[in-house]
Write an enzyme that holds these catalytic residues in place. Structure first.
Site, PDB file in Angstrom:
ATOM      1  N   HIS A  43       3.669  70.122 -36.654  1.00 42.65           N
ATOM      2  CA  HIS A  43       2.568  68.579 -37.267  1.00 42.65           C
ATOM      3  C   HIS A  43       1.376  69.463 -37.304  1.00 42.65           C
ATOM      4  CE1 HIS A  43       5.406  66.842 -35.088  1.00 42.65           C
ATOM      5  NE2 HIS A  43       5.109  65.507 -35.694  1.00 42.65           N
ATOM      6  N   GLY A  84      -2.686  70.141 -37.471  1.00 39.12           N
ATOM      7  CA  GLY A  84      -3.747  69.374 -36.451  1.00 39.12           C
ATOM      8  C   GLY A  84      -3.198  68.251 -35.360  1.00 39.12           C
ATOM      9  N   GLU A  95      14.089  76.668 -10.651  1.00 40.26           N
ATOM     10  CA  GLU A  95      15.887  77.751 -10.693  1.00 40.26           C
ATOM     11  C   GLU A  95      16.492  78.990 -11.160  1.00 40.26           C
ATOM     12  OE1 GLU A  95      18.325  74.505 -10.303  1.00 40.26           O
ATOM     13  OE2 GLU A  95      16.716  72.797 -10.520  1.00 40.26           O
TER      14      GLU A  95
HETATM   15  N1  CAA Z   1      26.940  81.822  -5.372  1.00 43.83           N
HETATM   16  C1  CAA Z   1      27.089  82.820  -3.838  1.00 43.83           C
HETATM   17  N2  CAA Z   1      26.623  83.346  -3.660  1.00 43.83           N
HETATM   18  C2  CAA Z   1      26.035  84.464  -4.297  1.00 43.83           C
HETATM   19  C3  CAA Z   1      25.428  83.851  -5.213  1.00 43.83           C
HETATM   20  C4  CAA Z   1      26.161  83.229  -5.424  1.00 43.83           C
HETATM   21  N3  CAA Z   1      25.610  82.784  -6.731  1.00 43.83           N
HETATM   22  N4  CAA Z   1      24.548  84.876  -5.244  1.00 43.83           N
HETATM   23  C5  CAA Z   1      24.365  85.720  -4.976  1.00 43.83           C
HETATM   24  N5  CAA Z   1      25.668  85.662  -3.529  1.00 43.83           N
HETATM   25  C6  CAA Z   1      25.527  86.316  -2.211  1.00 43.83           C
HETATM   26  C7  CAA Z   1      25.276  87.658  -2.354  1.00 43.83           C
HETATM   27  O1  CAA Z   1      27.298  88.014  -2.396  1.00 43.83           O
HETATM   28  C8  CAA Z   1      26.015  88.427  -0.530  1.00 43.83           C
HETATM   29  O2  CAA Z   1      26.037  88.291   0.052  1.00 43.83           O
HETATM   30  P1  CAA Z   1      26.908  89.524   1.397  1.00 43.83           P
HETATM   31  O3  CAA Z   1      25.960  89.222   1.656  1.00 43.83           O
HETATM   32  O4  CAA Z   1      28.219  89.120   1.279  1.00 43.83           O
HETATM   33  O5  CAA Z   1      27.090  90.140   0.321  1.00 43.83           O
HETATM   34  C9  CAA Z   1      23.984  87.350  -0.752  1.00 43.83           C
HETATM   35  O6  CAA Z   1      24.251  85.979  -1.080  1.00 43.83           O
HETATM   36  C10 CAA Z   1      22.750  88.241  -1.073  1.00 43.83           C
HETATM   37  O7  CAA Z   1      22.773  88.092  -2.244  1.00 43.83           O
HETATM   38  P2  CAA Z   1      22.230  89.317  -2.546  1.00 43.83           P
HETATM   39  O8  CAA Z   1      21.740  90.535  -2.197  1.00 43.83           O
HETATM   40  O9  CAA Z   1      22.203  89.134  -4.560  1.00 43.83           O
HETATM   41  O10 CAA Z   1      20.648  89.000  -3.284  1.00 43.83           O
HETATM   42  P3  CAA Z   1      19.115  88.984  -3.683  1.00 43.83           P
HETATM   43  O11 CAA Z   1      18.172  89.041  -2.882  1.00 43.83           O
HETATM   44  O12 CAA Z   1      19.031  90.836  -4.222  1.00 43.83           O
HETATM   45  O13 CAA Z   1      18.226  88.014  -4.532  1.00 43.83           O
HETATM   46  C11 CAA Z   1      19.176  86.950  -6.434  1.00 43.83           C
HETATM   47  C12 CAA Z   1      19.319  87.327  -5.615  1.00 43.83           C
HETATM   48  C13 CAA Z   1      20.322  85.939  -7.767  1.00 43.83           C
HETATM   49  C14 CAA Z   1      17.528  86.848  -7.901  1.00 43.83           C
HETATM   50  C15 CAA Z   1      18.354  85.568  -5.553  1.00 43.83           C
HETATM   51  O14 CAA Z   1      16.864  85.732  -5.160  1.00 43.83           O
HETATM   52  C16 CAA Z   1      17.674  84.631  -6.809  1.00 43.83           C
HETATM   53  O15 CAA Z   1      18.572  83.509  -6.831  1.00 43.83           O
HETATM   54  N6  CAA Z   1      16.300  84.039  -6.772  1.00 43.83           N
HETATM   55  C17 CAA Z   1      15.844  83.146  -8.222  1.00 43.83           C
HETATM   56  C18 CAA Z   1      15.661  82.124  -6.925  1.00 43.83           C
HETATM   57  C19 CAA Z   1      15.519  80.639  -7.581  1.00 43.83           C
HETATM   58  O16 CAA Z   1      16.413  80.653  -8.525  1.00 43.83           O
HETATM   59  N7  CAA Z   1      14.296  79.927  -6.962  1.00 43.83           N
HETATM   60  C20 CAA Z   1      14.568  78.117  -7.754  1.00 43.83           C
HETATM   61  C21 CAA Z   1      13.591  77.135  -6.622  1.00 43.83           C
HETATM   62  S1  CAA Z   1      14.391  75.817  -6.933  1.00 43.83           S
HETATM   63  C22 CAA Z   1      13.733  75.128  -8.141  1.00 43.83           C
HETATM   64  O17 CAA Z   1      12.798  75.684  -8.258  1.00 43.83           O
HETATM   65  C23 CAA Z   1      14.320  74.004  -7.838  1.00 43.83           C
HETATM   66  C24 CAA Z   1      13.303  73.101  -8.854  1.00 43.83           C
HETATM   67  O18 CAA Z   1      11.743  72.581  -8.788  1.00 43.83           O
HETATM   68  C25 CAA Z   1      13.673  72.021  -9.648  1.00 43.83           C
END
Ligand code: CAA
Length: 384
Positions: free
Chosen positions: A339, A341, A364
Site C-alpha cells: 500500500h 504511503g 498464549e
Molecule cells: N498438558 C498437560 N500437562 C502439561 C502440559 C500440557 N500441555 N505441559 C506441561 N504439563 C505438565 C508437565 O507434564 C509437568 O507435570 P509433572 O509435574 O507431572 O511432571 C508439569 O506440567 C510442569 O511442566 P514443565 O516442567 O514442563 O513446566 P515449566 O515450568 O517448565 O513450563 C512452559 C512449561 C511450557 C514453559 C509453560 O510455563 C508455558 O506454557 N509458558 C507460557 C505461558 C503462557 O502461554 N501464557 C499465556 C497466558 S494466557 C493468555 O495469553 C490468554 C490471552 O491473553 C488471550
C-alpha cells in the site's frame, strides 16, 4: 485424506462469514479507534449460539466440532481481531476447561450460561512477574474452613473488567509449584476482594479489554475449586493447548484479511502506467502470502482435527500457533508495504492488521515458548 470441511462445518463457516462481513467488519475501525468493548456484537454472537459453539448441547452449547469453532474464530478475525479474541478467551480458556475439569454443579452454574453467552469468561494465569514462566506465579490460595482465600495479582487478562467469571490460578503448595502445587479456582467478578484496573491501553486488539486483576483476601467457596488441589498447572496447560489452535486461527484470519486487501490494491493501484500487481516484486510478495497462509491454514486445521479425533495435539497446536502468528506478522507488514504511503495512513486498515497481528506472537505463549514446547515434544518422541 479428506481436506474438506463437513457440510455442517461449511454451513457454520458461511453463517459466520456472512455475519462477520455484514455486521462486524463495518465496525472494526471504530472498535479499534475507540477501544470500546463491542458488547452489542457479543450479544448478537450469543443469540446466534456462537459463544458456546464446541460445547455439548446438554450444557447449552452448539454441540459442533472444534473445527467449526476454529473456522468461526478465523472468520471473525478476518473482520475484526478484537471481536475474535473476546470469543476465543471465553471459549478456549474458560468454558472448555470447565467442561473438561468441572463438577456437574459447576457445569450447571457456570458452563451453561457461558455457552449460552449469558455470562462472559476469562482466564487469570499471567502475573506482573510471571509471563512465559507461568509457574513462577506468586498469587496464593489458602484454605480457611469452607473457603479458599486468594491473594495476589494477575496481569494482561483478556476479557477482565467485562467478564462475569475468571479461572484464577494460584499457588496452594509453594514447595511443589508446577508439579502439583498450583490450583485453579472459578472466581466471580462480584466476589468481595476481586477488583480490576481500568482497561490497559494497547497497540492492537484494542476493543478486547485487558486489565490487571487484584485479589485481596478474596474468599472463594470451596466448591469453586476447578479440578483437584494441585491440578491447576495441568489445567492451564491443557486450556492453552486448545487456545493455541484458536490463536493460530485468529492469526490466519488477520493474515487472510491483509492478503485480500493486498491483492485488490495491486490490481487497482497504477504506477509507471500499469497496475502494481504487474511488477514482479509485488507478485513475489503476493505469491509468498498466498503460499504461507495456505500452509498456516493446513497446520491449524490439522491441529483442530487431532483435537476433534481425541488424539494428542500439544506439539501440533504449538506448531500451528508459531507458524500462523509469524506468517501473519510477515504478511501484514507486506500489505502495508504494497500500500506504500497509503499503508501508513490510519484511514486504511493495513496498519490495523499489522498492529493486531503482533499480539498473536505473544499471548498464549510467545513464539519462543512455542519453540520450546515443540522441541520438548520432539525430544520426548525420539527418546521413547
Ligand atoms: N498438558 C498437560 N500437562 C502439561 C502440559 C500440557 N500441555 N505441559 C506441561 N504439563 C505438565 C508437565 O507434564 C509437568 O507435570 P509433572 O509435574 O507431572 O511432571 C508439569 O506440567 C510442569 O511442566 P514443565 O516442567 O514442563 O513446566 P515449566 O515450568 O517448565 O513450563 C512452559 C512449561 C511450557 C514453559 C509453560 O510455563 C508455558 O506454557 N509458558 C507460557 C505461558 C503462557 O502461554 N501464557 C499465556 C497466558 S494466557 C493468555 O495469553 C490468554 C490471552 O491473553 C488471550
Amino acid at each position: 485424506m479428506d481436506f474438506r470441511l463437513s457440510e455442517e462445518e461449511e454451513l457454520i463457516r458461511n453463517t459466520i462469514r456472512d455475519f462477520a462481513e455484514n455486521e462486524v467488519a463495518p465496525r472494526a475501525e471504530e472498535i479499534d479507534r475507540t477501544g470500546e468493548f463491542p458488547a452489542d456484537l457479543i450479544k448478537k454472537l450469543a443469540d446466534m449460539g456462537m459463544m458456546g459453539i464446541p460445547i455439548p448441547e446438554e450444557y447449552g452449547g452448539g454441540g459442533a466440532s472444534y473445527m467449526s469453532y476454529i473456522v468461526t474464530i478465523e472468520e471473525l478475525a478476518r473482520a475484526c481481531a478484537s471481536t475474535s479474541v473476546i470469543v476465543e478467551s471465553h471459549v478456549s480458556l474458560c468454558a472448555e476447561p470447565i467442561l473438561k475439569f468441572g463438577t456437574e454443579e459447576q457445569k450447571k452454574k457456570y458452563l451453561v450460561p457461558l455457552a449460552q453467552g449469558k455470562m462472559l469468561g476469562s482466564f487469570g494465569l499471567t502475573e506482573p512477574n510471571a509471563g512465559s514462566d507461568a509457574g513462577g506465579m506468586q498469587t496464593t490460595a489458602v484454605l480457611d474452613g469452607n473457603e479458599w482465600v486468594l491473594n495476589g495479582s494477575k496481569m494482561f487478562i483478556s476479557n477482565s473488567g467485562v467478564a462475569d467469571i475468571t479461572i484464577v490460578l494460584a499457588v496452594t503448595d509453594k514447595e511443589k509449584k508446577t508439579h502439583g502445587g498450583i490450583s485453579a479456582f472459578i472466581v466471580e467478578a462480584d466476589n468481595p476482594g476481586y477488583s480490576t484496573s481500568a482497561p490497559l491501553d494497547k497497540l492492537g486488539i484494542r476493543g478486547s479489554h485487558t486489565c490487571e486483576i487484584t485479589l485481596e483476601d478474596c474468599r472463594v467457596p470451596k466448591e469453586n475449586l476447578l479440578g483437584e488441589v494441585g491440578q491447576g498447572f495441568k489445567i492451564a496447560m491443557w486450556a492453552l493447548d486448545g487456545g493455541r489452535i484458536a490463536i493460530a486461527a485468529q492469526a490466519l484470519g488477520i493474515a487472510q484479511a491483509a492478503y485480500e486487501e493486498a491483492v485488490r490494491y495491486s490490481l487497482e493501484r497504477k504506477q509507471f502506467g500499469q497496475p502494481i500487481g504487474r511488477f514482479e516484486f509485488v507478485q513475489g510478495m503476493l505469491a509468498d502470502m498466498a503460499t504461507e497462509i495456505q500452509a498456516a491454514r493446513l497446520l491449524t486445521y490439522y491441529a483442530a482435527w487431532l483435537k476433534d479425533q481425541g488424539l494428542r495435539y500439544t506439539k501440533e497446536a504449538a506448531m500451528a500457533k508459531l507458524y500462523a502468528s509469524e506468517a501473519a506478522m510477515r504478511h501484514t507488514i507486506k500489505n502495508v508495504q504494497i500500500h506504500g504511503g497509503y499503508g501508513f495512513m490510519m484511514e486504511y486498515p493495513a496498519q490495523r492488521h499489522m498492529r493486531d497481528a503482533k499480539i498473536t506472537e505473544i499471548y498464549e505463549g510467545t513464539s519462543e515458548i512455542q519453540r520450546i514446547v515443540i522441541a520438548n515434544n520432539i525430544l520426548k518422541e525420539f527418546s521413547r
